[in-house]
Design an enzyme around this catalytic site. Sequence first.
Site, PDB file in Angstrom:
ATOM      1  N   ARG A  44      -0.874   5.409  -4.794  1.00  0.00           N
ATOM      2  CA  ARG A  44      -1.185   4.052  -4.286  1.00  0.00           C
ATOM      3  C   ARG A  44       0.037   3.484  -3.590  1.00  0.00           C
ATOM      4  NH1 ARG A  44      -5.723   1.879  -3.225  1.00  0.00           N
ATOM      5  NH2 ARG A  44      -6.557   2.207  -5.325  1.00  0.00           N
ATOM      6  N   HIS A  55      -3.192   5.594   6.430  1.00  0.00           N
ATOM      7  CA  HIS A  55      -3.550   4.368   5.687  1.00  0.00           C
ATOM      8  C   HIS A  55      -2.280   3.647   5.218  1.00  0.00           C
ATOM      9  CE1 HIS A  55      -5.293   1.953   2.505  1.00  0.00           C
ATOM     10  NE2 HIS A  55      -6.461   2.545   2.522  1.00  0.00           N
ATOM     11  N   GLU A  71      -3.717   0.340   9.386  1.00  0.00           N
ATOM     12  CA  GLU A  71      -3.950   1.782   9.453  1.00  0.00           C
ATOM     13  C   GLU A  71      -4.343   2.194  10.870  1.00  0.00           C
ATOM     14  OE1 GLU A  71      -6.961   2.630   6.421  1.00  0.00           O
ATOM     15  OE2 GLU A  71      -6.437   0.755   5.422  1.00  0.00           O
TER      16      GLU A  71
END
Length: 279
Positions: free
Chosen positions: A53, A146, A250
């Site tokens: 993450r 991302h 992104e």
Amino acid sequence: MAPLPSPRKLTCDAATAAVHAHGAHVVEWTPAGHLPVLWMSAESWADSDKPIRGGIPVCFPWFGAGRSGGMAPAHGYARIQPWQMHGATQDGDASTLVLELAGSGTAAFPHPLLARLTVRSGRELHLELTVTNTGDAPVTFEEALHTYLVVGDIRDVRVIGLDECQYVDKAPGAAAGLQHQIGDIVFAGETDRVYRSTDDIVLEDPRLRRRIIVRRSGSANAVVWNPWIDKAAAMPDFGDDEWQGMVCIEGANVLGDAIELQPGASHTMGYTLAVEHLT
Ligand code: BG6
């Protein structure tokens, strides 16, 4: 499940960066004279079967649950696979690392593809994702770099460069159909949008007194995401208050802009970050 080994460090005078073979995941980029640019969650998993993450996840060969829904794992298999890491090279004031993932896909996506990610860390961070169709039938795939960016406070930043662009709003309760951006993006709630845009994007951050510039090539979409309060609280690998200090901008080719490749053909998407002090 196995704990992740330490990432490979890329060090040169202009910047430090770190990249995991797991997911070809860039987890740090700090240009000299600046604060870290990539955000990492303190609650991130660090397991070989789970995504990281923060940093720059590589979403491939589908995005989210895929164009028709129902695809798993979320954002494709590439971010939870070990990529092959080739030796780092130094050229001028930058260091470069190449990672590759070859495979025949999954039962739900049975397509042989070769993905190659080049990471060049210097005064700018430059990523190139090249996908080659190594099979004998055409294939359509989605992809996204991302990127999670550190911000001083999400409520104070402004995203410039998407004025007049059309977007799909994926936030809960949002209107269906294509929406039309008017002006800069400012944040006051959960934001999850897929823009049609190829222009440069600027993240202006008055608290950190800096501007981050996002340049893309071969990328028809920009995704802008912040989970805000409820979604942050619902994610086990995301701290309850961490939404305040991050935003994702992104580079992507998703939904109606997915890439179709003929056998033997390749496609490259480029994504570059630069940072400037605000005067
Ligand atoms: C964004 C998507 O790119 O990624 C969001 O647009 C999603 O819908 C977010 O919630 C995070 O995804 P994940 O799978 O890393 O939790």
